[in-house]
Design an enzyme around this catalytic site. Structure first.
Site, PDB file in Angstrom:
ATOM      1  N   ASN A  56      31.798 -16.220  -0.183  1.00  0.00           N
ATOM      2  CA  ASN A  56      30.239 -16.245   0.116  1.00  0.00           C
ATOM      3  C   ASN A  56      29.643 -17.099  -1.140  1.00  0.00           C
ATOM      4  O   ASN A  56      29.555 -16.225  -2.004  1.00  0.00           O
ATOM      5  CB  ASN A  56      29.792 -15.122   0.189  1.00  0.00           C
ATOM      6  N   CYS A 107      20.774 -15.591   0.707  1.00  0.00           N
ATOM      7  CA  CYS A 107      21.899 -16.361   1.454  1.00  0.00           C
ATOM      8  C   CYS A 107      20.959 -17.160   2.845  1.00  0.00           C
ATOM      9  O   CYS A 107      21.767 -18.061   3.273  1.00  0.00           O
ATOM     10  CB  CYS A 107      22.819 -15.259   2.132  1.00  0.00           C
ATOM     11  N   HIS A 136      25.987 -18.987   7.926  1.00  0.00           N
ATOM     12  CA  HIS A 136      26.350 -18.631   6.728  1.00  0.00           C
ATOM     13  C   HIS A 136      27.547 -18.099   6.528  1.00  0.00           C
ATOM     14  O   HIS A 136      27.963 -17.125   7.205  1.00  0.00           O
ATOM     15  CB  HIS A 136      25.111 -17.736   6.212  1.00  0.00           C
TER      16      HIS A 136
END
Length: 351
Positions: free
Chosen positions: A308, A145, A278
């Site tokens: 996500n 990520c 993020h």
């Protein structure tokens, strides 16, 4: 084509096209984002739809349960025939159009991904071929990520040293392929998508500072512990996460790397026009903003509709904010990510 001898290998090499770009270019003072783009799979999966699918497996969840814990209301899942390179290509083409650049003007392609099309070649090389260009260096970068922040930092360094002048930096993921749909604590969190930026050498300030970190001692709290060997999958090829451990560590490192990056640029929290973290969990994002004394009106949020998307989440959110008119030229933006590894990093830039 076979390479059964040195002579045949030499002949094959001789037939390859020569690179389109000069081997040495003058260093640039700055690297600046000139275009953004993104692509989402067509299929949007709401919490209600996902809950119904999980119920068929005997797992209980609901829209309320997911929203309260994550802020996610929907995500997009790729079609069976879609790969990371397909999504990355769409994002790249949109970014090139926004920058007013042709694909053959690009002299560097970096793709941040944890879900590549194949073991090798790189997804970046596949995208390069789909763009119809050749000659420039391309490679994948794997920091989960944090991948886009890492990739943008690397591209910035290469432009500043003269190794490139016009880079495509892409985050592309198909996380739906590695989710365990028997684990409601993880399968509701992730989605698929891609985002991209065109980063160019410039006399005007763009990327002001970046910082990257990692700590392998925490690798078990977010991982996919399987691998391929002897034609078989060894271990577990599906995502595993200790949510509480990730949450606790994420809030801490995101604050520290943000302050470190601001200090490196000679800026303060008051200089930030937009925070684009993020997009993992709304509570982590809001917690980071509070620690930096930033109001909710300065936080870009797309996790509610995208989930996500790992390395794609920051460029997806950036493109969304640019195209909606919120992020504008002359504003200062802080990008920051945290992911498996354990990795984290931040980039401060004048857009």
């Amino acid at each position: 084509m076979t390479l059964s001898s040195a002579s045949s290998g030499a002949a094959a090499s001789a037939s390859l096209p020569s690179p389109q770009f000069p081997a040495v270019m003058p260093p640039a003072r700055h690297a600046r984002i000139t275009g953004t783009g993104s692509m989402l799979p067509t299929r949007r999966v709401s919490n209600e739809e996902l809950a119904a699918e999980l119920a068929e497996r005997g797992l209980e969840t609901s829209d309320t349960w997911i929203v309260e814990r994550t802020g996610i209301r929907a995500r997009h899942f790729a079609a069976a025939e879609q790969c990371a390179s397909d999504l990355g290509l769409g994002a790249a083409l949109n970014a090139l159009e926004a920058a007013g650049r042709r694909a053959d003007e690009v002299d560097l392609i970096i793709v941040a991904t944890s879900t590549p099309d194949m073991v090798f070649p790189s997804t970046a090389s596949i995208i390069q071929r789909k763009l119809g260009v050749h000659g420039c260096p391309v490679f994948d970068l794997q920091a989960v990520c944090s991948g886009f922040v890492y990739a943008l930092s690397v591209a910035d360094s290469m432009i500043r040293t003269g190794a490139a002048r016009c880079a495509l930096v892409i985050g592309a993921e198909v996380f739906s392929r590695i989710l365990d749909f028997n684990d409601r604590t993880t399968c509701v969190l992730f989605g698929d998508g891609a985002g991209a930026v065109v980063l160019e050498a410039s006399d005007e300030p763009g990327i002001l500072a970046s910082r990257m970190h990692a700590d392998g001692r925490y690798r078990e709290i977010l991982c996919v512990p399987g691998t391929v060997a002897g034609g078989q999958v060894l271990g577990d090829p599906l995502l595993k996460m200790d949510g509480q451990a990730v949450f606790k560590l994420a809030v801490s490192v995101l604050e520290s790397v943000a302050r470190e990056t601001l200090a490196a640029a000679g800026r303060t929290e008051a200089d930030i026009d937009w925070l684009i973290p993020h997009q993992a969990n709304i509570r982590i994002m809001q917690g980071t903003a509070r620690k930096l004394k930033l109001g909710a009106d300065k936080l870009i949020v797309t996790v509610d509709e995208h989930g996500n998307t790992s390395a794609a989440s920051i460029p997806l959110a950036l493109d969304h904010a640019v195209r909606s008119g919120r992020v504008q030229r002359g504003q200062t933006v802080l990008l920051e990510g945290v992911g498996g590894g354990f990795t984290w990093g931040a980039v401060l830039l004048d857009f």
